[in-house]
Design a protein around this motif. Structure first.
Motif, PDB file in Angstrom:
ATOM      1  N   GLN A 105      33.366 -23.357  -0.048  1.00  0.00           N
ATOM      2  CA  GLN A 105      34.271 -23.050   1.043  1.00  0.00           C
ATOM      3  C   GLN A 105      33.642 -22.052   2.013  1.00  0.00           C
ATOM      4  O   GLN A 105      33.755 -22.209   3.236  1.00  0.00           O
ATOM      5  CB  GLN A 105      35.564 -22.465   0.472  1.00  0.00           C
ATOM      6  N   ALA A 106      32.957 -21.054   1.450  1.00  0.00           N
ATOM      7  CA  ALA A 106      32.280 -20.072   2.295  1.00  0.00           C
ATOM      8  C   ALA A 106      31.260 -20.774   3.186  1.00  0.00           C
ATOM      9  O   ALA A 106      31.163 -20.476   4.385  1.00  0.00           O
ATOM     10  CB  ALA A 106      31.612 -19.008   1.438  1.00  0.00           C
ATOM     11  N   ALA A 107      30.522 -21.717   2.623  1.00  0.00           N
ATOM     12  CA  ALA A 107      29.515 -22.439   3.406  1.00  0.00           C
ATOM     13  C   ALA A 107      30.183 -23.206   4.543  1.00  0.00           C
ATOM     14  O   ALA A 107      29.682 -23.242   5.674  1.00  0.00           O
ATOM     15  CB  ALA A 107      28.732 -23.377   2.502  1.00  0.00           C
ATOM     16  N   ARG A 110      23.461  -5.523   8.645  1.00  0.00           N
ATOM     17  CA  ARG A 110      23.334  -4.374   9.550  1.00  0.00           C
ATOM     18  C   ARG A 110      22.394  -4.667  10.717  1.00  0.00           C
ATOM     19  O   ARG A 110      22.364  -3.909  11.676  1.00  0.00           O
ATOM     20  CB  ARG A 110      22.864  -3.143   8.781  1.00  0.00           C
ATOM     21  N   GLU A 111      21.604  -5.736  10.615  1.00  0.00           N
ATOM     22  CA  GLU A 111      20.675  -6.038  11.706  1.00  0.00           C
ATOM     23  C   GLU A 111      21.262  -7.015  12.726  1.00  0.00           C
ATOM     24  O   GLU A 111      20.575  -7.419  13.659  1.00  0.00           O
ATOM     25  CB  GLU A 111      19.369  -6.604  11.129  1.00  0.00           C
ATOM     26  N   LEU A 112      22.516  -7.414  12.534  1.00  0.00           N
ATOM     27  CA  LEU A 112      23.127  -8.355  13.478  1.00  0.00           C
ATOM     28  C   LEU A 112      23.694  -7.606  14.684  1.00  0.00           C
ATOM     29  O   LEU A 112      23.954  -6.409  14.624  1.00  0.00           O
ATOM     30  CB  LEU A 112      24.260  -9.119  12.788  1.00  0.00           C
ATOM     31  N   SER A 113      23.921  -8.360  15.761  1.00  0.00           N
ATOM     32  CA  SER A 113      24.573  -7.759  16.926  1.00  0.00           C
ATOM     33  C   SER A 113      26.052  -7.562  16.623  1.00  0.00           C
ATOM     34  O   SER A 113      26.581  -8.130  15.672  1.00  0.00           O
ATOM     35  CB  SER A 113      24.423  -8.684  18.118  1.00  0.00           C
ATOM     36  N   GLY A 114      26.716  -6.758  17.446  1.00  0.00           N
ATOM     37  CA  GLY A 114      28.129  -6.489  17.238  1.00  0.00           C
ATOM     38  C   GLY A 114      28.961  -7.758  17.184  1.00  0.00           C
ATOM     39  O   GLY A 114      29.839  -7.909  16.333  1.00  0.00           O
ATOM     40  N   GLY A 115      28.662  -8.707  18.097  1.00  0.00           N
ATOM     41  CA  GLY A 115      29.417  -9.951  18.129  1.00  0.00           C
ATOM     42  C   GLY A 115      29.196 -10.778  16.868  1.00  0.00           C
ATOM     43  O   GLY A 115      30.138 -11.338  16.305  1.00  0.00           O
ATOM     44  N   GLN A 116      27.939 -10.816  16.425  1.00  0.00           N
ATOM     45  CA  GLN A 116      27.642 -11.564  15.199  1.00  0.00           C
ATOM     46  C   GLN A 116      28.332 -10.920  14.001  1.00  0.00           C
ATOM     47  O   GLN A 116      28.882 -11.606  13.142  1.00  0.00           O
ATOM     48  CB  GLN A 116      26.122 -11.606  14.976  1.00  0.00           C
ATOM     49  N   GLN A 117      28.337  -9.584  13.958  1.00  0.00           N
ATOM     50  CA  GLN A 117      29.002  -8.902  12.842  1.00  0.00           C
ATOM     51  C   GLN A 117      30.495  -9.215  12.820  1.00  0.00           C
ATOM     52  O   GLN A 117      31.062  -9.478  11.758  1.00  0.00           O
ATOM     53  CB  GLN A 117      28.810  -7.389  12.957  1.00  0.00           C
ATOM     54  N   GLN A 118      31.135  -9.205  13.994  1.00  0.00           N
ATOM     55  CA  GLN A 118      32.561  -9.527  14.054  1.00  0.00           C
ATOM     56  C   GLN A 118      32.817 -10.929  13.520  1.00  0.00           C
ATOM     57  O   GLN A 118      33.777 -11.188  12.812  1.00  0.00           O
ATOM     58  CB  GLN A 118      33.088  -9.455  15.483  1.00  0.00           C
ATOM     59  N   ARG A 119      31.948 -11.861  13.888  1.00  0.00           N
ATOM     60  CA  ARG A 119      32.062 -13.230  13.431  1.00  0.00           C
ATOM     61  C   ARG A 119      31.957 -13.317  11.911  1.00  0.00           C
ATOM     62  O   ARG A 119      32.692 -14.049  11.262  1.00  0.00           O
ATOM     63  CB  ARG A 119      30.892 -14.030  14.011  1.00  0.00           C
ATOM     64  N   VAL A 120      31.009 -12.545  11.360  1.00  0.00           N
ATOM     65  CA  VAL A 120      30.830 -12.543   9.902  1.00  0.00           C
ATOM     66  C   VAL A 120      32.083 -11.984   9.226  1.00  0.00           C
ATOM     67  O   VAL A 120      32.577 -12.539   8.239  1.00  0.00           O
ATOM     68  CB  VAL A 120      29.586 -11.709   9.506  1.00  0.00           C
ATOM     69  N   LEU A 121      32.644 -10.916   9.800  1.00  0.00           N
ATOM     70  CA  LEU A 121      33.841 -10.334   9.199  1.00  0.00           C
ATOM     71  C   LEU A 121      35.045 -11.259   9.366  1.00  0.00           C
ATOM     72  O   LEU A 121      35.927 -11.301   8.511  1.00  0.00           O
ATOM     73  CB  LEU A 121      34.126  -8.952   9.812  1.00  0.00           C
ATOM     74  N   LEU A 122      35.056 -12.030  10.460  1.00  0.00           N
ATOM     75  CA  LEU A 122      36.119 -13.033  10.624  1.00  0.00           C
ATOM     76  C   LEU A 122      35.975 -14.110   9.550  1.00  0.00           C
ATOM     77  O   LEU A 122      36.959 -14.574   8.971  1.00  0.00           O
ATOM     78  CB  LEU A 122      36.036 -13.654  12.015  1.00  0.00           C
ATOM     79  N   CYS A 123      34.741 -14.457   9.249  1.00  0.00           N
ATOM     80  CA  CYS A 123      34.471 -15.459   8.229  1.00  0.00           C
ATOM     81  C   CYS A 123      34.930 -14.944   6.859  1.00  0.00           C
ATOM     82  O   CYS A 123      35.527 -15.682   6.072  1.00  0.00           O
ATOM     83  CB  CYS A 123      32.971 -15.755   8.220  1.00  0.00           C
ATOM     84  N   ARG A 124      34.686 -13.661   6.599  1.00  0.00           N
ATOM     85  CA  ARG A 124      35.147 -13.059   5.345  1.00  0.00           C
ATOM     86  C   ARG A 124      36.670 -13.107   5.273  1.00  0.00           C
ATOM     87  O   ARG A 124      37.248 -13.430   4.233  1.00  0.00           O
ATOM     88  CB  ARG A 124      34.672 -11.601   5.269  1.00  0.00           C
ATOM     89  N   ALA A 125      37.326 -12.809   6.415  1.00  0.00           N
ATOM     90  CA  ALA A 125      38.785 -12.856   6.459  1.00  0.00           C
ATOM     91  C   ALA A 125      39.284 -14.261   6.147  1.00  0.00           C
ATOM     92  O   ALA A 125      40.268 -14.440   5.421  1.00  0.00           O
ATOM     93  CB  ALA A 125      39.290 -12.396   7.823  1.00  0.00           C
ATOM     94  N   ASP A 128      23.459  -8.903   2.741  1.00  0.00           N
ATOM     95  CA  ASP A 128      23.206 -10.008   3.651  1.00  0.00           C
ATOM     96  C   ASP A 128      24.512 -10.719   3.978  1.00  0.00           C
ATOM     97  O   ASP A 128      25.562 -10.419   3.397  1.00  0.00           O
ATOM     98  CB  ASP A 128      22.109 -10.954   3.139  1.00  0.00           C
ATOM     99  N   VAL A 129      24.455 -11.615   4.943  1.00  0.00           N
ATOM    100  CA  VAL A 129      25.670 -12.210   5.473  1.00  0.00           C
ATOM    101  C   VAL A 129      26.461 -12.927   4.379  1.00  0.00           C
ATOM    102  O   VAL A 129      27.680 -12.780   4.285  1.00  0.00           O
ATOM    103  CB  VAL A 129      25.323 -13.169   6.632  1.00  0.00           C
ATOM    104  N   SER A 130      25.783 -13.664   3.518  1.00  0.00           N
ATOM    105  CA  SER A 130      26.578 -14.397   2.527  1.00  0.00           C
ATOM    106  C   SER A 130      27.230 -13.466   1.515  1.00  0.00           C
ATOM    107  O   SER A 130      28.330 -13.739   1.040  1.00  0.00           O
ATOM    108  CB  SER A 130      25.775 -15.498   1.835  1.00  0.00           C
ATOM    109  N   GLU A 131      26.584 -12.338   1.219  1.00  0.00           N
ATOM    110  CA  GLU A 131      27.244 -11.382   0.314  1.00  0.00           C
ATOM    111  C   GLU A 131      28.532 -10.852   0.937  1.00  0.00           C
ATOM    112  O   GLU A 131      29.557 -10.739   0.265  1.00  0.00           O
ATOM    113  CB  GLU A 131      26.299 -10.208   0.001  1.00  0.00           C
ATOM    114  N   VAL A 132      28.475 -10.537   2.233  1.00  0.00           N
ATOM    115  CA  VAL A 132      29.659 -10.008   2.905  1.00  0.00           C
ATOM    116  C   VAL A 132      30.760 -11.065   2.959  1.00  0.00           C
ATOM    117  O   VAL A 132      31.918 -10.807   2.621  1.00  0.00           O
ATOM    118  CB  VAL A 132      29.314  -9.544   4.337  1.00  0.00           C
ATOM    119  N   VAL A 133      30.386 -12.286   3.344  1.00  0.00           N
ATOM    120  CA  VAL A 133      31.382 -13.349   3.488  1.00  0.00           C
ATOM    121  C   VAL A 133      32.032 -13.667   2.136  1.00  0.00           C
ATOM    122  O   VAL A 133      33.254 -13.761   2.029  1.00  0.00           O
ATOM    123  CB  VAL A 133      30.729 -14.602   4.101  1.00  0.00           C
ATOM    124  N   LEU A 134      31.212 -13.786   1.100  1.00  0.00           N
ATOM    125  CA  LEU A 134      31.762 -14.131  -0.215  1.00  0.00           C
ATOM    126  C   LEU A 134      32.706 -13.057  -0.746  1.00  0.00           C
ATOM    127  O   LEU A 134      33.605 -13.351  -1.533  1.00  0.00           O
ATOM    128  CB  LEU A 134      30.625 -14.359  -1.213  1.00  0.00           C
TER     129      LEU A 134
END
Ligand SMILES: Nc1ncnc2c1ncn2[C@@H]1O[C@H](COP(=O)(O)OP(=O)(O)OP(=O)(O)O)[C@@H](O)[C@H]1O
Ligand SMILES: [Mg+2]
Lengths: 232, 275
Positions: free
Chosen positions: A112-114, A131-146, A86-92
């Motif tokens: 900080q993640a929040a 995996r159920e997010l749109s491409g744009g949302q996924q990029q945003r999540v990966l930017l958040c992880r960065a 899920d998104v928080s697992e990826v971001v953390l």
């Protein structure tokens, strides 16, 4: 203050040099856009800056921080398409380098993640499946992880590739805001005009040589048209 | 009830259950990682190497574990390395190593001891023949793997999800890759006694695949895979003890049943509501 200094860097895969004798510096607060055609070595350069390059000659020095404190948004790959997370697992997982033992991340990390999730408008998605997010949302999540991994410097490898125009604009706007807040940005892009709007500096990897300078110098130079002619 | 109480009075039943639960748990945890890395054939390849080396050990009159564990660990490193850097693709390399090891094992066994019960117990498993020391090894391996999994959970997630990113933020990816290879090798060798070389790889892949049918988070996939694996083991053992079915094969069939059931659940969930 100079944050990253690259001197006479030559990168190899097997025995082939990808680029040779590259020299440039990144100052604190720079917004550096990295241009060049497919295969010119842009991604390779980022991997070297992150310490993932295997063979090279030359020198890369980091001033005032360690390369582990660089946040990285990799070029998109297919591998994570059906990964259950899920998104928080990826971001953390952006904190995994400084992570603790055990399953739960540190309290400061979670806070900080929040905060980053909120800043990127992702708070509502944090329990959704990645995996159920749109491409744009996924990029945003990966930017958040960065961002979780980044203290001062962000490396973005074609962040808007594959996104529709509104999502592209949103992401560019987010990056611009991060830059305004003091983050140093290095971004690979194929959209020269759009990238030049925000960038303060340009590094263009050509076939034989490279260009490095401010965006104004780049616009005035003939480097862009010259490489285009070489390519044709 | 009395039948069950009677069963538990036999020490071999206790050994089988303890060791089996341990191995089932380890196999499923490692399986989550291997399946997500698209490397689930590793278990299959290693099990054949384990069999080959056990056959040679039996022929030489040495305790099979003493030979198998180092040989299989070596094979695991080799396959990992080849699949990352070699000119031969990972799955092709595994297929080569796996059938060669099996062939060598069968030849050695036929020429020396013959295809006797010892050999067939390594092929198809003989969980009720697990000795006290087998059980001790299986349980300690299981506890070790569980502990490592919990302690290094964050790094394992990062390495599984995105190895390059993990390396960039300072996770020692190479170390974790080797750790997982060693753990898989040990699990395969110890589990071969119980499941048989031909069936062990299925308890590595099945629980992870089944859990992924219905779970969307990594953490729930890991936990569900562990639970499914233990449940399948216990039901399979019950078939074996009460209906005299072969243990290893029963466990695999129960795993298959769970997989099909969860796939059906997934299908029904995804189907658009046409009301
Ligand atoms: N793992 C690898 N092994 C061997 N050669 C590689 C590898 N990765 C990249 N290369 C080669 O290095 C060169 C530079 O690749 P790189 O990915 O850095 O290009 P790029 O500028 O990022 O291109 P793109 O715009 O397509 O992303 C290419 O010629 C590529 O074929
Ligand atoms: Mg690239």
């Amino acid at each position: 203050m100079t944050q990253i200094r690259v001197e006479n860097l030559t990168a190899y895969y097997e025995k082939n040099a990808v680029f040779e004798n590259l020299n440039f510096t990144v100052e604190q607060g720079d917004y550096l856009v990295i241009l060049g055609e497919n295969g010119s070595g842009k991604t390779t350069l980022m991997r070297y800056l992150l310490g993932l390059g295997i063979r090279f000659t030359g020198k890369i020095s980091y001033n005032g921080f360690s390369r582990r404190q660089i946040g990285w948004l990799p070029q998109r790959t297919e591998t994570q398409k059906d990964f259950p997370a899920d998104v928080s697992e990826v971001v953390l997982s952006g904190f995994s380098g400084k992570g603790t033992l055990g399953i739960r991340y540190r309290k400061e990390s979670r806070k900080q993640a929040a905060a980053y999730l909120k800043a990127l408008g992702l708070s509502d998605l944090k329990n959704r499946s990645f995996r159920e997010l749109s491409g744009g949302q996924q990029q945003r999540v990966l930017l958040c992880r960065a961002l979780c991994a980044a203290d001062r410097v962000l490396l973005l490898d074609e962040p808007v590739a594959g996104l529709d125009a509104p999502s592209q604009n949103e992401l560019y706007e987010t990056i611009r805001q991060l830059h305004r807040q003091g983050m140093t940005i290095l971004m690979i892009s194929h959209e020269i005009d759009r990238a030049l709007q925000d960038a303060t500096r340009v590094l263009h990897l050509g076939k034989e040589d490279f260009f490095f300078g401010s965006s104004e110098e780049y616009r005035e130079s003939d480097f862009q048209s010259r490489t285009k002619e070489e390519g044709s | 009830m009395t039948a069950i109480r009677e069963l538990f009075s036999y020490s071999f039943v206790i050994y089988a259950l303890l060791g089996g639960v341990g191995i089932a748990l380890c196999a499923s945890l490692l399986g989550v990682h291997l399946v997500l890395k698209r490397f689930s054939m590793l278990g299959d390849g290693l099990s054949h190497v384990a069999f080959g080396s056990a056959a040679i050990a039996l022929a030489a009159g040495v305790a099979p574990l003493k030979i198998s564990i180092p040989v299989v660990i070596l094979a695991a490193f080799l396959l990992l390395h080849v699949s990352r850097n070699g000119k031969i693709r990972g799955d092709a390399a595994i297929a080569l190593v796996s059938s060669s090891a099996l062939a060598i094992g069968v030849i050695v066994a036929t020429l020396t001891t013959g295809m006797n019960t010892d050999i067939s117990s390594y092929m198809f498993g003989s969980i009720l023949a697990m000795s006290r020391s087998d059980t001790v090894i299986a349980v300690s391996v299981a506890v070790g793997i569980l502990l490592l999994y919990v302690l290094f959970y964050q790094k394992l997630f990062a390495t599984t999800f995105d190895e390059d990113f993990a390396a960039a933020v300072g996770v020692r990816v190479e170390g974790y890759r080797s750790l997982l290879a060693v753990l898989t090798a040990v699990t395969v060798v110890v589990g071969m006694r119980m499941m048989g070389a031909l069936l062990i790889s299925s308890i590595i892949t099945f629980p992870a695949l089944s859990a992924m049918r219905v779970c969307k988070r990594y953490r729930t996939v890991v936990i569900t895979a562990g639970i499914l694996s233990v449940v399948a083991f216990l039901i399979g053992m019950a078939f074996s003890l009460f209906l005299d079915m072969p243990a290893g094969a029963s466990i695999v069939v129960v795993n298959l049943g769970l997989f099909l059931a969860l796939s059906a659940v997934e299908f029904l969930k995804k189907r658009p509501n046409l009301s």
